[in-house]
Write a protein that holds these residues in place. Structure first.
Motif, PDB file in Angstrom:
ATOM      1  N   GLY A 120       0.746 -46.595 -29.309  1.00  0.00           N
ATOM      2  CA  GLY A 120       0.152 -45.827 -30.400  1.00  0.00           C
ATOM      3  C   GLY A 120       0.874 -44.528 -30.701  1.00  0.00           C
ATOM      4  O   GLY A 120       0.298 -43.637 -31.334  1.00  0.00           O
ATOM      5  N   ASP A 121       2.121 -44.410 -30.285  1.00  0.00           N
ATOM      6  CA  ASP A 121       2.902 -43.199 -30.528  1.00  0.00           C
ATOM      7  C   ASP A 121       3.152 -43.052 -32.030  1.00  0.00           C
ATOM      8  O   ASP A 121       3.925 -43.810 -32.621  1.00  0.00           O
ATOM      9  CB  ASP A 121       4.221 -43.289 -29.766  1.00  0.00           C
ATOM     10  CG  ASP A 121       5.097 -42.057 -29.903  1.00  0.00           C
ATOM     11  OD1 ASP A 121       4.879 -41.243 -30.824  1.00  0.00           O
ATOM     12  OD2 ASP A 121       6.015 -41.902 -29.069  1.00  0.00           O
ATOM     13  N   GLY A 122       2.504 -42.089 -32.642  1.00  0.00           N
ATOM     14  CA  GLY A 122       2.617 -41.865 -34.075  1.00  0.00           C
ATOM     15  C   GLY A 122       3.906 -41.209 -34.507  1.00  0.00           C
ATOM     16  O   GLY A 122       4.144 -41.048 -35.705  1.00  0.00           O
ATOM     17  N   THR A 123       4.755 -40.831 -33.554  1.00  0.00           N
ATOM     18  CA  THR A 123       6.019 -40.192 -33.915  1.00  0.00           C
ATOM     19  C   THR A 123       7.141 -41.193 -34.168  1.00  0.00           C
ATOM     20  O   THR A 123       8.235 -40.798 -34.553  1.00  0.00           O
ATOM     21  CB  THR A 123       6.478 -39.194 -32.821  1.00  0.00           C
ATOM     22  OG1 THR A 123       6.788 -39.912 -31.625  1.00  0.00           O
ATOM     23  CG2 THR A 123       5.409 -38.136 -32.563  1.00  0.00           C
ATOM     24  N   VAL A 124       6.873 -42.481 -33.952  1.00  0.00           N
ATOM     25  CA  VAL A 124       7.902 -43.497 -34.195  1.00  0.00           C
ATOM     26  C   VAL A 124       8.129 -43.610 -35.700  1.00  0.00           C
ATOM     27  O   VAL A 124       7.181 -43.777 -36.471  1.00  0.00           O
ATOM     28  CB  VAL A 124       7.481 -44.868 -33.616  1.00  0.00           C
ATOM     29  CG1 VAL A 124       8.506 -45.938 -33.968  1.00  0.00           C
ATOM     30  CG2 VAL A 124       7.289 -44.793 -32.112  1.00  0.00           C
ATOM     31  N   ASN A 125       9.369 -43.522 -36.104  1.00  0.00           N
ATOM     32  CA  ASN A 125       9.731 -43.676 -37.506  1.00  0.00           C
ATOM     33  C   ASN A 125       9.635 -45.169 -37.841  1.00  0.00           C
ATOM     34  O   ASN A 125      10.439 -45.972 -37.381  1.00  0.00           O
ATOM     35  CB  ASN A 125      11.148 -43.152 -37.733  1.00  0.00           C
ATOM     36  CG  ASN A 125      11.600 -43.286 -39.170  1.00  0.00           C
ATOM     37  OD1 ASN A 125      11.360 -44.285 -39.827  1.00  0.00           O
ATOM     38  ND2 ASN A 125      12.284 -42.256 -39.649  1.00  0.00           N
ATOM     39  N   ALA A 126       8.654 -45.533 -38.642  1.00  0.00           N
ATOM     40  CA  ALA A 126       8.388 -46.942 -38.952  1.00  0.00           C
ATOM     41  C   ALA A 126       9.564 -47.600 -39.672  1.00  0.00           C
ATOM     42  O   ALA A 126       9.886 -48.759 -39.402  1.00  0.00           O
ATOM     43  CB  ALA A 126       7.120 -47.066 -39.783  1.00  0.00           C
ATOM     44  N   TYR A 144      13.952 -51.477 -39.237  1.00  0.00           N
ATOM     45  CA  TYR A 144      15.384 -51.766 -39.350  1.00  0.00           C
ATOM     46  C   TYR A 144      15.928 -52.272 -38.013  1.00  0.00           C
ATOM     47  O   TYR A 144      16.684 -53.249 -37.964  1.00  0.00           O
ATOM     48  CB  TYR A 144      16.124 -50.507 -39.808  1.00  0.00           C
ATOM     49  CG  TYR A 144      17.591 -50.707 -40.038  1.00  0.00           C
ATOM     50  CD1 TYR A 144      18.066 -51.323 -41.193  1.00  0.00           C
ATOM     51  CD2 TYR A 144      18.514 -50.283 -39.088  1.00  0.00           C
ATOM     52  CE1 TYR A 144      19.418 -51.518 -41.401  1.00  0.00           C
ATOM     53  CE2 TYR A 144      19.876 -50.475 -39.288  1.00  0.00           C
ATOM     54  CZ  TYR A 144      20.319 -51.088 -40.437  1.00  0.00           C
ATOM     55  OH  TYR A 144      21.663 -51.283 -40.640  1.00  0.00           O
ATOM     56  N   MET A 145      15.534 -51.615 -36.927  1.00  0.00           N
ATOM     57  CA  MET A 145      15.961 -52.046 -35.586  1.00  0.00           C
ATOM     58  C   MET A 145      15.494 -53.465 -35.292  1.00  0.00           C
ATOM     59  O   MET A 145      16.261 -54.293 -34.797  1.00  0.00           O
ATOM     60  CB  MET A 145      15.373 -51.125 -34.512  1.00  0.00           C
ATOM     61  CG  MET A 145      16.123 -49.889 -34.209  1.00  0.00           C
ATOM     62  SD  MET A 145      15.263 -48.945 -32.918  1.00  0.00           S
ATOM     63  CE  MET A 145      15.890 -49.748 -31.454  1.00  0.00           C
ATOM     64  N   LEU A 146      14.215 -53.710 -35.538  1.00  0.00           N
ATOM     65  CA  LEU A 146      13.650 -55.032 -35.265  1.00  0.00           C
ATOM     66  C   LEU A 146      14.394 -56.104 -36.045  1.00  0.00           C
ATOM     67  O   LEU A 146      14.798 -57.129 -35.477  1.00  0.00           O
ATOM     68  CB  LEU A 146      12.161 -55.054 -35.622  1.00  0.00           C
ATOM     69  CG  LEU A 146      11.239 -54.320 -34.655  1.00  0.00           C
ATOM     70  CD1 LEU A 146       9.928 -53.954 -35.336  1.00  0.00           C
ATOM     71  CD2 LEU A 146      10.989 -55.172 -33.419  1.00  0.00           C
ATOM     72  N   ARG A 147      14.581 -55.880 -37.330  1.00  0.00           N
ATOM     73  CA  ARG A 147      15.247 -56.886 -38.160  1.00  0.00           C
ATOM     74  C   ARG A 147      16.700 -57.099 -37.741  1.00  0.00           C
ATOM     75  O   ARG A 147      17.189 -58.231 -37.703  1.00  0.00           O
ATOM     76  CB  ARG A 147      15.149 -56.513 -39.638  1.00  0.00           C
ATOM     77  CG  ARG A 147      13.723 -56.601 -40.153  1.00  0.00           C
ATOM     78  CD  ARG A 147      13.586 -56.299 -41.637  1.00  0.00           C
ATOM     79  NE  ARG A 147      12.194 -56.064 -41.971  1.00  0.00           N
ATOM     80  CZ  ARG A 147      11.250 -56.989 -41.985  1.00  0.00           C
ATOM     81  NH1 ARG A 147      11.551 -58.225 -41.684  1.00  0.00           N
ATOM     82  NH2 ARG A 147      10.009 -56.686 -42.299  1.00  0.00           N
ATOM     83  N   GLY A 148      17.382 -56.027 -37.421  1.00  0.00           N
ATOM     84  CA  GLY A 148      18.764 -56.153 -36.963  1.00  0.00           C
ATOM     85  C   GLY A 148      18.858 -56.977 -35.687  1.00  0.00           C
ATOM     86  O   GLY A 148      19.753 -57.816 -35.529  1.00  0.00           O
ATOM     87  N   PHE A 149      17.918 -56.764 -34.786  1.00  0.00           N
ATOM     88  CA  PHE A 149      17.945 -57.479 -33.521  1.00  0.00           C
ATOM     89  C   PHE A 149      17.615 -58.952 -33.702  1.00  0.00           C
ATOM     90  O   PHE A 149      18.371 -59.824 -33.270  1.00  0.00           O
ATOM     91  CB  PHE A 149      16.982 -56.851 -32.511  1.00  0.00           C
ATOM     92  CG  PHE A 149      17.036 -57.522 -31.172  1.00  0.00           C
ATOM     93  CD1 PHE A 149      18.050 -57.228 -30.281  1.00  0.00           C
ATOM     94  CD2 PHE A 149      16.087 -58.461 -30.815  1.00  0.00           C
ATOM     95  CE1 PHE A 149      18.130 -57.859 -29.051  1.00  0.00           C
ATOM     96  CE2 PHE A 149      16.145 -59.091 -29.587  1.00  0.00           C
ATOM     97  CZ  PHE A 149      17.164 -58.794 -28.700  1.00  0.00           C
ATOM     98  N   PHE A 150      16.487 -59.270 -34.336  1.00  0.00           N
ATOM     99  CA  PHE A 150      16.117 -60.679 -34.393  1.00  0.00           C
ATOM    100  C   PHE A 150      17.055 -61.490 -35.282  1.00  0.00           C
ATOM    101  O   PHE A 150      17.303 -62.667 -35.003  1.00  0.00           O
ATOM    102  CB  PHE A 150      14.633 -60.914 -34.724  1.00  0.00           C
ATOM    103  CG  PHE A 150      14.155 -60.559 -36.102  1.00  0.00           C
ATOM    104  CD1 PHE A 150      14.510 -61.296 -37.221  1.00  0.00           C
ATOM    105  CD2 PHE A 150      13.261 -59.507 -36.267  1.00  0.00           C
ATOM    106  CE1 PHE A 150      14.032 -60.987 -38.486  1.00  0.00           C
ATOM    107  CE2 PHE A 150      12.764 -59.186 -37.523  1.00  0.00           C
ATOM    108  CZ  PHE A 150      13.151 -59.929 -38.635  1.00  0.00           C
TER     109      PHE A 150
END
Length: 160
Positions: A121-127, A132-138
């Motif tokens: 629940g860390d609200g400081t994560v830049n969504a 972008y990270m998730l899409r690049g990885f998968f």
């Protein structure tokens, strides 16, 4: 493979004395299932994050990726190199895949941190950056698996 126990079982069942295409197919399926979960997380950003799915993915990512890579590098690639001795194209493809393994493992470490933060629940994560990270990885993992299935795991080199 919808839980961490399933991934642990897959990795503990990893053959140690021979190359098993059946095991590798199951491993690829587990990776693709995880990629689908990562895509669902990316699609849910920023407002509808399933925190439990983030924690599951964070817990699963490094063991699954590293475990499959070790199997390929310790069993599959040496067998392919032996059966394809002198085949320069094959040697170059294996070198490329090994390099991608290093990149994927480093990326998985960074992504695990981001997923853990999202899951807590860390609200400081830049969504936007996380998506972008998730899409690049998968997308990278999907391409890697497609290449292996199309060029490395077909033909006379391997028997099912």
């Amino acid at each position: 493979m919808t839980d961490y126990t399933g991934i642990s079982r897959l990795l503990s069942d990893r053959p140690t004395d021979a190359v098993s295409l059946d095991w590798l197919k199951k491993a690829h399926h587990a990776q693709l299932t995880l990629c689908s979960a990562l895509e669902e997380i990316a699609d849910s950003l920023p407002a509808n994050i399933n925190r439990q799915k983030c924690i599951y993915a964070a817990k699963s990512l490094i063991p699954l990726i590293n475990g499959i890579h070790r199997y390929e590098e310790e069993a599959l690639f040496p067998m392919l190199e032996t059966t394809g001795s002198g085949n320069q194209e094959l040697a170059e493809a294996i070198a490329r895949l090994k390099f991608e393994h290093v990149e994927d493992e480093c990326f998985a470490e960074e992504l695990t941190d981001t997923l853990t933060r999202l899951g807590s629940g860390d609200g400081t994560v830049n969504a936007e950056a996380a998506g972008y990270m998730l899409r690049g990885f998968f997308e990278s993992i999907r391409r890697h698996i497609a290449f292996e299935q199309q060029f490395m795991l077909r033909g006379p080199r391997l028997a099912s």
